[in-house]
Design a protein around this motif. Structure first.
Motif, PDB file in Angstrom:
ATOM      1  N   LYS A  65       1.091  -1.166  -0.325  1.00 38.08           N
ATOM      2  CA  LYS A  65      -0.055  -0.025  -0.317  1.00 38.08           C
ATOM      3  C   LYS A  65       0.763   1.593  -0.298  1.00 38.08           C
ATOM      4  CE  LYS A  65      -3.853  -1.898   0.352  1.00 38.08           C
ATOM      5  NZ  LYS A  65      -4.962  -2.131  -0.630  1.00 38.08           N
ATOM      6  N   LYS A  66       2.179   1.023   0.095  1.00 37.60           N
ATOM      7  CA  LYS A  66       2.961   2.268  -0.231  1.00 37.60           C
ATOM      8  C   LYS A  66       3.437   3.174  -1.347  1.00 37.60           C
ATOM      9  CE  LYS A  66       6.401   0.180   3.027  1.00 37.60           C
ATOM     10  NZ  LYS A  66       7.554  -0.240   2.980  1.00 37.60           N
ATOM     11  N   THR A  67       2.919   4.331  -1.806  1.00 34.37           N
ATOM     12  CA  THR A  67       2.417   5.152  -2.213  1.00 34.37           C
ATOM     13  C   THR A  67       2.107   6.520  -2.181  1.00 34.37           C
ATOM     14  OG1 THR A  67       0.623   5.708  -2.536  1.00 34.37           O
ATOM     15  CG2 THR A  67       0.888   3.468  -3.891  1.00 34.37           C
ATOM     16  N   THR A  68       3.558   6.933  -3.171  1.00 33.77           N
ATOM     17  CA  THR A  68       4.015   8.398  -2.578  1.00 33.77           C
ATOM     18  C   THR A  68       3.321   9.454  -3.432  1.00 33.77           C
ATOM     19  OG1 THR A  68       5.824   8.734  -4.492  1.00 33.77           O
ATOM     20  CG2 THR A  68       6.458   8.067  -2.561  1.00 33.77           C
ATOM     21  N   LEU A  69       2.842  10.696  -3.127  1.00 31.03           N
ATOM     22  CA  LEU A  69       2.474  11.228  -4.085  1.00 31.03           C
ATOM     23  C   LEU A  69       2.372  11.602  -6.007  1.00 31.03           C
ATOM     24  CD1 LEU A  69       2.497  14.390  -1.989  1.00 31.03           C
ATOM     25  CD2 LEU A  69       0.781  12.918  -2.325  1.00 31.03           C
ATOM     26  N   LYS A  70       3.465  11.369  -6.256  1.00 26.92           N
ATOM     27  CA  LYS A  70       3.988  11.110  -7.488  1.00 26.92           C
ATOM     28  C   LYS A  70       3.693   9.481  -8.305  1.00 26.92           C
ATOM     29  CE  LYS A  70       8.477  14.027  -7.641  1.00 26.92           C
ATOM     30  NZ  LYS A  70       9.952  14.105  -7.183  1.00 26.92           N
ATOM     31  N   GLN A  71       2.970   8.727  -6.849  1.00 28.70           N
ATOM     32  CA  GLN A  71       3.088   7.584  -8.258  1.00 28.70           C
ATOM     33  C   GLN A  71       1.279   7.402  -8.255  1.00 28.70           C
ATOM     34  OE1 GLN A  71       5.023   4.391  -5.442  1.00 28.70           O
ATOM     35  NE2 GLN A  71       6.662   5.006  -6.821  1.00 28.70           N
ATOM     36  N   GLN A  72       0.487   8.586  -7.535  1.00 28.99           N
ATOM     37  CA  GLN A  72      -0.795   8.075  -7.553  1.00 28.99           C
ATOM     38  C   GLN A  72      -1.543   8.660  -9.094  1.00 28.99           C
ATOM     39  OE1 GLN A  72      -2.086  10.463  -4.299  1.00 28.99           O
ATOM     40  NE2 GLN A  72      -1.898   9.089  -2.649  1.00 28.99           N
ATOM     41  N   ALA A  73      -2.225   7.648  -8.946  1.00 25.56           N
ATOM     42  CA  ALA A  73      -3.297   7.762 -10.536  1.00 25.56           C
ATOM     43  C   ALA A  73      -4.189   8.996 -10.311  1.00 25.56           C
ATOM     44  CB  ALA A  73      -3.795   6.067 -10.929  1.00 25.56           C
ATOM     45  N   THR A  74      -4.689   9.877 -11.270  1.00 26.68           N
ATOM     46  CA  THR A  74      -5.051  11.040 -11.588  1.00 26.68           C
ATOM     47  C   THR A  74      -6.955   9.887 -12.102  1.00 26.68           C
ATOM     48  OG1 THR A  74      -3.804  12.435 -11.764  1.00 26.68           O
ATOM     49  CG2 THR A  74      -5.409  12.823 -12.627  1.00 26.68           C
ATOM     50  N   ILE A  75      -7.862  10.131 -11.391  1.00 23.29           N
ATOM     51  CA  ILE A  75      -8.760   9.908 -11.654  1.00 23.29           C
ATOM     52  C   ILE A  75      -9.928  11.563 -12.734  1.00 23.29           C
ATOM     53  CG2 ILE A  75     -11.262   9.148 -10.737  1.00 23.29           C
ATOM     54  CD1 ILE A  75      -9.493   8.095  -8.240  1.00 23.29           C
ATOM     55  N   ILE A  76      -9.973  10.568 -13.529  1.00 24.52           N
ATOM     56  CA  ILE A  76     -10.711  11.865 -14.831  1.00 24.52           C
ATOM     57  C   ILE A  76     -12.134  11.277 -14.823  1.00 24.52           C
ATOM     58  CG2 ILE A  76     -10.869  12.937 -16.794  1.00 24.52           C
ATOM     59  CD1 ILE A  76      -7.962  11.666 -17.221  1.00 24.52           C
ATOM     60  N   LYS A  77     -13.035  12.107 -14.010  1.00 22.51           N
ATOM     61  CA  LYS A  77     -14.501  11.694 -14.226  1.00 22.51           C
ATOM     62  C   LYS A  77     -14.550  12.196 -15.981  1.00 22.51           C
ATOM     63  CE  LYS A  77     -15.551  11.617  -9.816  1.00 22.51           C
ATOM     64  NZ  LYS A  77     -16.693  11.890  -8.289  1.00 22.51           N
ATOM     65  N   VAL A  78     -15.950  11.759 -16.352  1.00 23.99           N
ATOM     66  CA  VAL A  78     -16.421  11.754 -17.943  1.00 23.99           C
ATOM     67  C   VAL A  78     -17.959  12.156 -17.129  1.00 23.99           C
ATOM     68  CG1 VAL A  78     -17.102  11.853 -20.469  1.00 23.99           C
ATOM     69  CG2 VAL A  78     -14.403  10.413 -18.957  1.00 23.99           C
ATOM     70  N   VAL A  79     -18.143  13.676 -17.474  1.00 23.78           N
ATOM     71  CA  VAL A  79     -19.699  13.552 -16.737  1.00 23.78           C
ATOM     72  C   VAL A  79     -20.436  12.691 -18.576  1.00 23.78           C
ATOM     73  CG1 VAL A  79     -21.403  15.329 -16.590  1.00 23.78           C
ATOM     74  CG2 VAL A  79     -19.215  15.435 -15.338  1.00 23.78           C
ATOM     75  N   LYS A  80     -21.582  12.466 -18.107  1.00 23.46           N
ATOM     76  CA  LYS A  80     -22.619  12.098 -19.331  1.00 23.46           C
ATOM     77  C   LYS A  80     -24.061  13.194 -19.591  1.00 23.46           C
ATOM     78  CE  LYS A  80     -20.643   7.170 -19.910  1.00 23.46           C
ATOM     79  NZ  LYS A  80     -21.279   5.672 -19.470  1.00 23.46           N
ATOM     80  N   PRO A  81     -23.885  13.686 -20.400  1.00 23.43           N
ATOM     81  CA  PRO A  81     -25.479  13.878 -20.299  1.00 23.43           C
ATOM     82  C   PRO A  81     -26.224  13.260 -20.409  1.00 23.43           C
ATOM     83  CG  PRO A  81     -24.924  13.978 -23.064  1.00 23.43           C
ATOM     84  CD  PRO A  81     -23.087  13.272 -21.783  1.00 23.43           C
ATOM     85  N   GLN A  82     -27.088  13.783 -18.864  1.00 22.65           N
ATOM     86  CA  GLN A  82     -28.533  12.902 -18.858  1.00 22.65           C
ATOM     87  C   GLN A  82     -29.854  13.085 -20.169  1.00 22.65           C
ATOM     88  OE1 GLN A  82     -29.688  14.532 -15.214  1.00 22.65           O
ATOM     89  NE2 GLN A  82     -28.221  13.243 -13.914  1.00 22.65           N
ATOM     90  N   THR A  83     -30.236  11.979 -20.753  1.00 21.85           N
ATOM     91  CA  THR A  83     -31.414  11.670 -21.559  1.00 21.85           C
ATOM     92  C   THR A  83     -32.275  11.577 -20.901  1.00 21.85           C
ATOM     93  OG1 THR A  83     -31.253   9.434 -21.764  1.00 21.85           O
ATOM     94  CG2 THR A  83     -29.990  11.543 -23.428  1.00 21.85           C
ATOM     95  N   GLU A  84     -33.483  12.241 -20.854  1.00 21.66           N
ATOM     96  CA  GLU A  84     -35.088  11.633 -20.218  1.00 21.66           C
ATOM     97  C   GLU A  84     -35.398  10.342 -21.302  1.00 21.66           C
ATOM     98  OE1 GLU A  84     -37.855  15.181 -20.725  1.00 21.66           O
ATOM     99  OE2 GLU A  84     -36.004  15.986 -20.885  1.00 21.66           O
ATOM    100  N   THR A  85     -36.053   9.588 -20.179  1.00 26.44           N
ATOM    101  CA  THR A  85     -36.832   8.414 -20.838  1.00 26.44           C
ATOM    102  C   THR A  85     -37.978   8.431 -21.140  1.00 26.44           C
ATOM    103  OG1 THR A  85     -36.315   7.722 -18.625  1.00 26.44           O
ATOM    104  CG2 THR A  85     -35.091   6.905 -19.436  1.00 26.44           C
ATOM    105  N   LYS A  86     -38.245   7.640 -21.622  1.00 22.49           N
ATOM    106  CA  LYS A  86     -39.702   7.879 -22.336  1.00 22.49           C
ATOM    107  C   LYS A  86     -40.523   6.657 -21.542  1.00 22.49           C
ATOM    108  CE  LYS A  86     -39.101  10.954 -26.111  1.00 22.49           C
ATOM    109  NZ  LYS A  86     -38.697  11.009 -27.432  1.00 22.49           N
ATOM    110  N   GLN A  87     -41.801   6.907 -20.848  1.00 23.64           N
ATOM    111  CA  GLN A  87     -42.650   5.626 -20.002  1.00 23.64           C
ATOM    112  C   GLN A  87     -42.988   5.296 -21.888  1.00 23.64           C
ATOM    113  OE1 GLN A  87     -44.908   6.457 -17.588  1.00 23.64           O
ATOM    114  NE2 GLN A  87     -45.201   4.667 -16.941  1.00 23.64           N
ATOM    115  N   LEU A  88     -42.909   3.824 -21.995  1.00 20.40           N
ATOM    116  CA  LEU A  88     -43.246   2.846 -23.201  1.00 20.40           C
ATOM    117  C   LEU A  88     -45.793   2.674 -22.273  1.00 20.40           C
ATOM    118  CD1 LEU A  88     -41.174   0.364 -23.355  1.00 20.40           C
ATOM    119  CD2 LEU A  88     -41.521   1.913 -25.402  1.00 20.40           C
TER     120      LEU A  88
END
Length: 62
Positions: A29-52
């Protein structure tokens, strides 16, 4: 016959435990600040659902 089956199953269980112990990845579990991975969040546009409508639903069989 029962003793042979019991010994065979006991041997297989013992081998299974040995494989389990020695095959585990020992990750540290030993990690330094340089070794930590950067997490990139992708924001997906919300689509409206239509009720059948009721006539468009498939039969469930229940």
């Amino acid at each position: 016959m029962i003793i042979t089956i019991t010994l065979a199953i006991s041997f297989l269980v013992a081998v299974n435990f040995l494989l389990l112990i020695f095959s585990c990845n020992k990750a540290t579990k030993k990690t330094t600040l340089k070794q930590q991975a950067t997490i990139i969040k992708v924001v997906k546009p919300q689509t409206e659902t239509k009720q059948l409508a009721t006539r468009q639903l498939a039969p469930t069989g229940s």
